[in-house]
Motif scaffolding. Structure first.
Motif, mmCIF file in Angstrom:
data_model
loop_
_atom_site.group_PDB
_atom_site.id
_atom_site.type_symbol
_atom_site.label_atom_id
_atom_site.label_comp_id
_atom_site.label_asym_id
_atom_site.label_seq_id
_atom_site.Cartn_x
_atom_site.Cartn_y
_atom_site.Cartn_z
ATOM 1 N N ALA A 247 -1.644 -16.113 20.751
ATOM 2 C CA ALA A 247 -0.925 -14.847 20.612
ATOM 3 C C ALA A 247 0.411 -14.894 21.347
ATOM 4 O O ALA A 247 1.440 -14.433 20.834
ATOM 5 N N LEU A 248 0.415 -15.451 22.559
ATOM 6 C CA LEU A 248 1.657 -15.561 23.327
ATOM 7 C C LEU A 248 2.662 -16.455 22.599
ATOM 8 O O LEU A 248 3.860 -16.121 22.494
ATOM 9 N N LYS A 249 2.179 -17.571 22.076
ATOM 10 C CA LYS A 249 3.066 -18.481 21.338
ATOM 11 C C LYS A 249 3.668 -17.785 20.118
ATOM 12 O O LYS A 249 4.882 -17.911 19.851
ATOM 13 N N LEU A 250 2.846 -17.027 19.392
ATOM 14 C CA LEU A 250 3.319 -16.350 18.180
ATOM 15 C C LEU A 250 4.314 -15.237 18.495
ATOM 16 O O LEU A 250 5.315 -15.068 17.787
ATOM 17 N N ILE A 251 4.054 -14.473 19.559
ATOM 18 C CA ILE A 251 4.976 -13.395 19.931
ATOM 19 C C ILE A 251 6.304 -13.965 20.416
ATOM 20 O O ILE A 251 7.383 -13.447 20.098
ATOM 21 N N ARG A 252 6.238 -15.035 21.191
ATOM 22 C CA ARG A 252 7.484 -15.685 21.629
ATOM 23 C C ARG A 252 8.272 -16.224 20.437
ATOM 24 O O ARG A 252 9.502 -16.177 20.416
ATOM 25 N N GLN A 253 7.561 -16.709 19.440
ATOM 26 C CA GLN A 253 8.221 -17.302 18.271
ATOM 27 C C GLN A 253 8.762 -16.251 17.316
ATOM 28 O O GLN A 253 9.886 -16.397 16.800
ATOM 29 N N HIS A 254 7.995 -15.161 17.085
ATOM 30 C CA HIS A 254 8.356 -14.196 16.034
ATOM 31 C C HIS A 254 8.781 -12.822 16.568
ATOM 32 O O HIS A 254 9.383 -12.048 15.817
ATOM 33 N N GLY A 255 8.443 -12.486 17.805
ATOM 34 C CA GLY A 255 8.981 -11.269 18.414
ATOM 35 C C GLY A 255 8.145 -10.021 18.304
ATOM 36 O O GLY A 255 8.210 -9.147 19.163
ATOM 37 N N CYS A 256 7.347 -9.880 17.236
ATOM 38 C CA CYS A 256 6.520 -8.679 17.060
ATOM 39 C C CYS A 256 5.398 -8.977 16.069
ATOM 40 O O CYS A 256 5.436 -9.983 15.351
ATOM 41 N N ILE A 257 4.421 -8.073 16.040
ATOM 42 C CA ILE A 257 3.249 -8.300 15.179
ATOM 43 C C ILE A 257 3.647 -8.351 13.706
ATOM 44 O O ILE A 257 3.112 -9.162 12.935
ATOM 45 N N GLU A 258 4.584 -7.485 13.293
ATOM 46 C CA GLU A 258 4.988 -7.477 11.877
ATOM 47 C C GLU A 258 5.452 -8.852 11.431
ATOM 48 O O GLU A 258 5.062 -9.345 10.355
ATOM 49 N N GLU A 259 6.291 -9.499 12.264
ATOM 50 C CA GLU A 259 6.799 -10.819 11.910
ATOM 51 C C GLU A 259 5.715 -11.891 12.024
ATOM 52 O O GLU A 259 5.700 -12.853 11.257
ATOM 53 N N VAL A 260 4.822 -11.697 12.980
ATOM 54 C CA VAL A 260 3.696 -12.631 13.103
ATOM 55 C C VAL A 260 2.872 -12.621 11.820
ATOM 56 O O VAL A 260 2.532 -13.672 11.263
ATOM 57 N N VAL A 261 2.550 -11.412 11.330
ATOM 58 C CA VAL A 261 1.741 -11.276 10.116
ATOM 59 C C VAL A 261 2.472 -11.871 8.906
ATOM 60 O O VAL A 261 1.860 -12.553 8.060
ATOM 61 N N GLN A 262 3.772 -11.630 8.840
ATOM 62 C CA GLN A 262 4.558 -12.151 7.713
ATOM 63 C C GLN A 262 4.539 -13.673 7.662
ATOM 64 O O GLN A 262 4.560 -14.279 6.584
ATOM 65 N N ASN A 263 4.498 -14.290 8.846
ATOM 66 C CA ASN A 263 4.610 -15.749 8.911
ATOM 67 C C ASN A 263 3.295 -16.434 9.286
ATOM 68 O O ASN A 263 3.288 -17.616 9.635
ATOM 69 N N LEU A 264 2.201 -15.694 9.169
ATOM 70 C CA LEU A 264 0.909 -16.213 9.594
ATOM 71 C C LEU A 264 0.382 -17.269 8.628
ATOM 72 O O LEU A 264 0.487 -17.117 7.402
ATOM 73 N N HIS A 265 -0.175 -18.326 9.180
ATOM 74 C CA HIS A 265 -0.756 -19.388 8.358
ATOM 75 C C HIS A 265 -1.927 -18.816 7.550
ATOM 76 O O HIS A 265 -2.653 -17.942 8.013
#
Length: 334
Positions: A247-265
Motif C-alpha cells: 500500500a505504501l509503495k502504491l501510494i508513493r507511486q500513484h498519490g491516491c486511491i483513485e490512481e491506484v485503482v486505475q493502475n492496479l494489476h
C-alpha cells in the motif's frame, strides 16, 4: 482493530517518528484516553481466571472498575491529568466490522463450552477472553467512578478515537494515549503508546507526532489516510493481497486511491461497491464535539453513598480525598 500492520510499517519506514520518553515527561499534561479500549482490557485481564471473573457481593462484575481505579490512580500519582473519552454511536460504516466481531464472540462461546466439557484449561482461558463484550452497564459504572474521583470524562457523539484526536487538535489535550493506531489516521497531532500500561514506570512511553510521521513517509495527510484505508481499517474491506508495505509503495507511486485503482494489476480485485471515499471522509471529518468546556480535576467525592457496586473507600492521602473501591475490602491507605 485499528490499522492493519501500521505499527510495523512505521517502525520500518518512519523509525525517527517514534521517540522513547519517560512518563515523567508528561507531568502536568492533559492526556486524552479512549475509555472503551481501557475497559475492554480490564474485562479481559483484571481478576480473570478461566471463566471466573472479579465480582462484588451481589455477583456483579467489577473487573472494569478495579482496573479503572488502579490505572487512574497511577496516572494521577505520575502527575498526569487524564481525560477519559467514551464511545457514542458507531458510524454506519463500522456495522459490518461489528457484526464480524459478534460472530467471532459467538464462535468463541461455542469453543469455550467445548473446552469446559473436556476440561482443557488453556483453551478455557483463551476462549473466555474472546467472549468479552463491553455493555452499557460497564460504561456507566466507569463514568460514575471517574466522576466520583473528580476526573473529567467526555461522552463522544461517535468514535472515541476521533474525539480524542479532536481534543488534541483543538488544544484541549496535549496528547492522545491509546494502543489503537487509527488515532493517528484521525489526525491526532501527538499520540502515545504504553502510557496507560499499569507497568508504565518500567517501560518507556512511545510518542508519535503526525508531522514527523508524514515527513518520514514522504506523504501528505490525505495520502496517509489513503495508505491506512488500503492497508485495512475498521470501516471497509481492503483489496486482498495488498498489505501495508505494498500500500505504501502504491501510494508513493500513484498519490491516491483513485490512481491506484486505475493502475492496479489485474491480479488484484477491488471489492464491489468499495466505500473508500466515504471512509476517507469519515477520517477527515468525523462526528465529534468541538464545544468542550475547559476540564476540571476536583477532589474525590467524600460523601459516598454505598450500594451493591461500591462498598468501601480507598484513601489517597496526597490529595486528601477518598476513592471508591469496587467490592468488599478493608479500609486502607496508599
Amino acid at each position: 482493530m485499528g490499522i492493519k500492520g501500521l505499527t510495523k510499517l512505521l517502525a520500518e519506514h518512519a523509525p525517527r517518528a517514534a521517540v522513547q520518553r519517560r512518563v515523567e515527561d508528561y507531568r502536568g499534561r492533559v492526556i486524552a484516553i479512549d475509555a472503551s479500549l481501557s475497559i475492554y482490557q480490564f474485562l479481559v485481564v483484571v481478576g480473570r481466571k478461566g471463566t471466573e471473573v472479579l465480582t462484588n457481593e451481589a455477583g456483579e462484575v467489577t473487573s472494569h472498575l478495579q482496573g479503572m481505579l488502579n490505572r487512574t490512580v497511577r496516572l494521577l500519582e505520575a502527575g498526569i491529568k487524564p481525560v477519559f473519552v467514551f464511545d457514542g454511536e458507531p458510524p454506519d460504516l463500522k456495522k459490518k466490522e461489528l457484526a464480524k466481531r459478534s460472530l467471532k464472540r459467538d464462535d468463541a462461546s461455542k469453543d469455550l463450552h467445548s473446552a469446559i466439557e473436556v476440561g482443557d484449561e488453556d483453551s478455557v482461558e483463551k476462549f473466555s477472553k474472546r467472549t468479552v463484550k463491553i455493555t452499557k452497564e460497564h460504561n456507566d459504572g466507569c463514568k460514575r467512578l471517574l466522576r466520583l474521583m473528580g476526573v473529567p470524562i467526555v461522552e463522544a457523539p461517535g468514535e472515541a478515537e476521533a474525539q480524542c484526536a479532536s481534543l488534541c487538535k483543538n488544544h484541549k489535550a496535549h496528547a492522545v494515549a491509546s494502543e489503537d493506531m487509527d488515532t493517528l489516521t484521525f489526525g491526532a497531532p501527538r499520540f502515545l503508546r504504553h502510557v496507560t500500561d499499569l507497568s508504565f514506570k518500567k517501560s518507556p512511553v512511545t510518542e508519535f507526532e503526525v508531522p514527523k510521521v508524514l515527513e518520514e513517509l514522504g506523504l501528505t495527510m490525505g495520502q496517509f489516510i489513503d495508505l491506512c484505508i488500503l492497508s485495512g481499517c475498521d470501516y471497509c474491506e481492503n483489496i486482498k493481497g495488498i498489505g501495508g508495505q505494498r500500500a505504501l509503495k502504491l501510494i508513493r507511486q500513484h498519490g491516491c486511491i483513485e490512481e491506484v485503482v486505475q493502475n492496479l494489476h489485474k491480479r488484484y480485485t477491488v471489492p464491489e461497491d468499495w466505500p473508500y471515499q466515504e471512509v476517507r471522509t469519515l477520517f477527515k471529518q468525523p462526528n465529534v464535539c468541538t464545544e468542550i468546556p475547559d476540564f476540571q480535576w476536583t477532589s474525590a467525592d467524600k460523601e459516598v453513598m454505598l450500594d451493591n457496586s461500591y462498598h468501601t473507600v480507598h484513601i489517597f492521602p496526597q490529595a486528601d480525598s477518598c476513592f471508591l473501591f469496587p467490592g468488599p475490602c478493608e479500609f486502607s491507605g496508599i
